[in-house]
Design a protein around this motif. Structure first.
Motif, PDB file in Angstrom:
ATOM      1  N   UNK A   1       0.703  -1.288   0.267  1.00 59.81           N
ATOM      2  CA  UNK A   1       0.055   0.090   0.014  1.00 59.81           C
ATOM      3  C   UNK A   1       0.863   1.249  -0.121  1.00 59.81           C
ATOM      4  N   UNK A   2       0.733   2.117  -1.125  1.00 58.38           N
ATOM      5  CA  UNK A   2       1.415   3.346  -1.062  1.00 58.38           C
ATOM      6  C   UNK A   2       0.557   4.420   0.084  1.00 58.38           C
ATOM      7  N   UNK A   3       1.876   4.964   0.746  1.00 57.06           N
ATOM      8  CA  UNK A   3       1.187   5.979   1.804  1.00 57.06           C
ATOM      9  C   UNK A   3       1.071   7.300   1.237  1.00 57.06           C
ATOM     10  N   UNK A   4       0.000   7.806   1.582  1.00 55.43           N
ATOM     11  CA  UNK A   4      -0.423   9.240   1.216  1.00 55.43           C
ATOM     12  C   UNK A   4      -0.726  10.049   2.457  1.00 55.43           C
ATOM     13  N   UNK A   5       0.470  10.612   3.254  1.00 54.00           N
ATOM     14  CA  UNK A   5       0.126  11.333   4.244  1.00 54.00           C
ATOM     15  C   UNK A   5      -0.449  12.665   4.112  1.00 54.00           C
ATOM     16  N   UNK A   6      -1.689  12.958   4.842  1.00 58.91           N
ATOM     17  CA  UNK A   6      -2.207  14.321   4.710  1.00 58.91           C
ATOM     18  C   UNK A   6      -2.322  15.052   5.805  1.00 58.91           C
ATOM     19  N   UNK A   7      -2.094  16.381   5.746  1.00 60.49           N
ATOM     20  CA  UNK A   7      -2.203  16.978   6.924  1.00 60.49           C
ATOM     21  C   UNK A   7      -3.828  17.509   6.938  1.00 60.49           C
ATOM     22  N   UNK A   8      -4.509  17.436   8.189  1.00 55.42           N
ATOM     23  CA  UNK A   8      -5.886  17.905   8.146  1.00 55.42           C
ATOM     24  C   UNK A   8      -6.112  18.451   9.459  1.00 55.42           C
ATOM     25  N   UNK A   9      -7.352  18.996   9.439  1.00 54.37           N
ATOM     26  CA  UNK A   9      -7.839  19.915  10.379  1.00 54.37           C
ATOM     27  C   UNK A   9      -9.200  20.083  10.381  1.00 54.37           C
TER      28      UNK A   9
ATOM     29  N   UNK B   1      -0.045  12.543  15.468  1.00 53.17           N
ATOM     30  CA  UNK B   1      -0.050  11.273  14.690  1.00 53.17           C
ATOM     31  C   UNK B   1       0.680  10.358  15.311  1.00 53.17           C
ATOM     32  N   UNK B   2       0.903   9.143  14.480  1.00 51.99           N
ATOM     33  CA  UNK B   2       1.900   7.986  15.039  1.00 51.99           C
ATOM     34  C   UNK B   2       3.196   8.694  14.809  1.00 51.99           C
ATOM     35  N   UNK B   3       4.258   8.204  15.885  1.00 51.22           N
ATOM     36  CA  UNK B   3       5.478   8.707  15.542  1.00 51.22           C
ATOM     37  C   UNK B   3       6.341   8.334  14.305  1.00 51.22           C
ATOM     38  N   UNK B   4       6.000   7.363  13.648  1.00 43.49           N
ATOM     39  CA  UNK B   4       6.214   7.015  12.493  1.00 43.49           C
ATOM     40  C   UNK B   4       6.077   8.052  11.377  1.00 43.49           C
ATOM     41  N   UNK B   5       4.625   8.304  11.571  1.00 43.07           N
ATOM     42  CA  UNK B   5       4.049   9.070  10.479  1.00 43.07           C
ATOM     43  C   UNK B   5       4.706  10.414  10.370  1.00 43.07           C
ATOM     44  N   UNK B   6       5.023  10.947  11.628  1.00 39.18           N
ATOM     45  CA  UNK B   6       5.335  12.422  12.065  1.00 39.18           C
ATOM     46  C   UNK B   6       6.913  12.207  11.279  1.00 39.18           C
ATOM     47  N   UNK B   7       7.802  11.249  11.811  1.00 35.34           N
ATOM     48  CA  UNK B   7       9.072  11.285  11.469  1.00 35.34           C
ATOM     49  C   UNK B   7       9.094  11.241   9.881  1.00 35.34           C
TER      50      UNK B   7
ATOM     51  N   UNK C   1       0.450   9.621  18.899  1.00 33.20           N
ATOM     52  CA  UNK C   1      -0.637   9.013  19.253  1.00 33.20           C
ATOM     53  C   UNK C   1      -0.237   7.580  18.691  1.00 33.20           C
ATOM     54  N   UNK C   2      -1.246   6.628  19.127  1.00 33.44           N
ATOM     55  CA  UNK C   2      -1.160   5.215  18.825  1.00 33.44           C
ATOM     56  C   UNK C   2      -1.145   4.961  17.358  1.00 33.44           C
ATOM     57  N   UNK C   3      -2.086   5.858  16.648  1.00 33.20           N
ATOM     58  CA  UNK C   3      -2.288   5.337  15.058  1.00 33.20           C
ATOM     59  C   UNK C   3      -2.645   6.750  14.595  1.00 33.20           C
ATOM     60  N   UNK C   4      -2.356   6.595  13.126  1.00 34.46           N
ATOM     61  CA  UNK C   4      -2.925   7.849  12.488  1.00 34.46           C
ATOM     62  C   UNK C   4      -4.303   8.384  12.329  1.00 34.46           C
TER      63      UNK C   4
ATOM     64  N   UNK D   1      -3.842  16.914  12.132  1.00 34.67           N
ATOM     65  CA  UNK D   1      -3.544  15.539  12.217  1.00 34.67           C
ATOM     66  C   UNK D   1      -2.889  15.188  10.876  1.00 34.67           C
ATOM     67  N   UNK D   2      -1.918  14.254  10.926  1.00 33.60           N
ATOM     68  CA  UNK D   2      -1.483  13.175   9.878  1.00 33.60           C
ATOM     69  C   UNK D   2      -2.006  12.219   9.500  1.00 33.60           C
TER      70      UNK D   2
END
Length: 390
Positions: free
Chosen positions: A181-189, A203-209, A225-228, A245-246
């Motif tokens: 699965x290709x990851x598409x991290x989005x900044x949302x509010x 977000x999850x620490x890995x997503x933030x990194x 957080x525990x997950x995105x 959030x990411x």
């Protein structure tokens, strides 16, 4: 000299050996799936005492939309976040089950997580069940509450998820498929909030990194957080207008958030590989490319790891992955090679994926050869390869 090939398609090798010529493959597959290993490497299977609790409630989802930001079928979710299904924990698991015709798939996280996206790609018409941890997803399959579990195993940026490799040994489940699965991290509010209004991001620490560059430019304080998807849920439930959030496109749609920017990850080629787990193994086939996953440990000896890998090279079998993990039950090996005492070395388990089906003679021959110097060997699964990321 002709090699005597034993059949150990879906179990541990080294205790009971069944000759391939003596088996009707499909008829005896169930027997092979029940083999147990007494090699001292694999810990005893945990007996779970299930307490009475509330019956599981299915979360019916549709196939994720990868082409846009709006998903109308989820638009009503954010009106009452309390209506969202609560993730299952190990103590919540009940003997109740849904006898519907749809395939039931467990995943770690809350609705809108990337794991749920992977589940819906693998099984478009399934019912998804959120779990509060990876082990709860494993147990849900073992207790027959669901039919499958979808578990992330590695990411092109973050590497392997070692916790899930350990769980593969602890639980007697079989890998029956994979999804990239290709990851598409989005900044949302929240609706109406601009980037300039944000002070922090969850977000999850890995997503933030993985979004380090974008988040640093915005000067946002990062909170783990525990997950995105859980991060998106928190922003929506707390009505935090200074917090973003990411998470994924689906998470924004489910929790009624606006996407301020898509694909904010530093590396565009950010792909997570997920594996599908079931109680029973696949029947190996040769009509399409297959992958086989195994785990083994080796006896002490010079060049023994080289010999283990050579059994595949000698038969032109391509290795797609090799991973080593120290054995938890026996982490150190003591070798008395001098009069001054014993030297201590880590004792490893080796996880290997190779590109061949267990229905092919060369794959069986390779594992028969490997058994000659492996103290423990288990086939984790044989399954169709996913050759294209989604």
């Amino acid at each position: 000299m002709a090699l005597k090939v034993d059949c150990f398609m879906y179990g541990c090798v080294g205790i009971t050996r069944i000759r391939v010529s003596e088996l009707s493959f499909k008829k005896d597959l169930r027997k092979l799936s029940n083999w147990e290993c007494n090699c001292g490497v694999l810990g005893e299977r945990v007996i779970i005492h299930v307490e009475d609790g509330k019956p599981l409630k299915a979360v019916t989802s549709s196939k994720p939309d990868h082409g846009g930001n709006s998903l109308k079928e989820y638009s009503a979710f954010h009106n009452d976040l309390n209506n969202l299904p609560k993730p299952l924990s190990a103590s919540d698991l009940s003997s109740s089950r849904n006898d519907g015709s749809k395939l039931r798939v467990a995943y770690q996280g809350v609705p809108g997580s990337y794991s749920e996206d992977a589940a819906l790609i693998a099984y478009p018409d399934c019912e998804t069940f959120p779990c509060d941890g990876f082990e709860a997803a494993f147990k849900a399959v073992e207790l027959m509450l669901v039919d499958r579990a979808v578990i992330p195993i590695e990411n092109t940026v973050g590497g392997s998820l070692h916790r899930n490799y350990d769980l593969l040994l602890r639980h007697r489940l079989h890998i029956v498929g994979e999804v990239q699965l290709g990851v598409n991290h989005c900044l949302m509010a929240l609706p109406g909030v601009r980037k300039e209004d944000l002070k922090r991001v969850l977000s999850h620490p890995q997503a933030l990194d993985q979004c380090e560059s974008t988040l640093s430019k915005l000067g946002l304080v990062r909170i783990n957080t525990d997950d995105t998807a859980g991060a998106a849920q928190m922003v929506a439930s707390q009505h935090a207008r200074d917090t973003g959030a990411v998470a994924s496109v689906r998470a924004a749609a489910i929790y009624g958030l606006d996407i301020l920017e898509e694909r904010i990850q530093d590396d565009d080629d950010n792909i997570t590989r997920y594996i599908m787990l079931a109680r029973e193994p696949n029947i190996p086939r040769t009509d399409r490319p297959h992958k086989t996953s195994i785990v083994f440990s080796l006896d002490e000896g010079s060049g023994v790891l080289f010999k283990a890998l050579a059994v595949f090279a000698l038969r032109d079998i391509n290795l797609t992955k090799i991973e080593s993990r120290p054995q938890r039950k026996r982490p150190l090996r003591i070798i008395d090679d001098s009069n001054k005492g014993g030297a201590k070395y880590f004792d490893y388990l080796f996880y290997i994926d190779f590109q061949a089906s267990m229905a092919e003679p060369q794959a069986q021959s390779a594992l028969g050869h490997l058994q000659e110097f492996a103290s423990f060997l288990r086939v984790l699964g044989c399954y169709p390869m996913d050759t294209m990321p989604h």
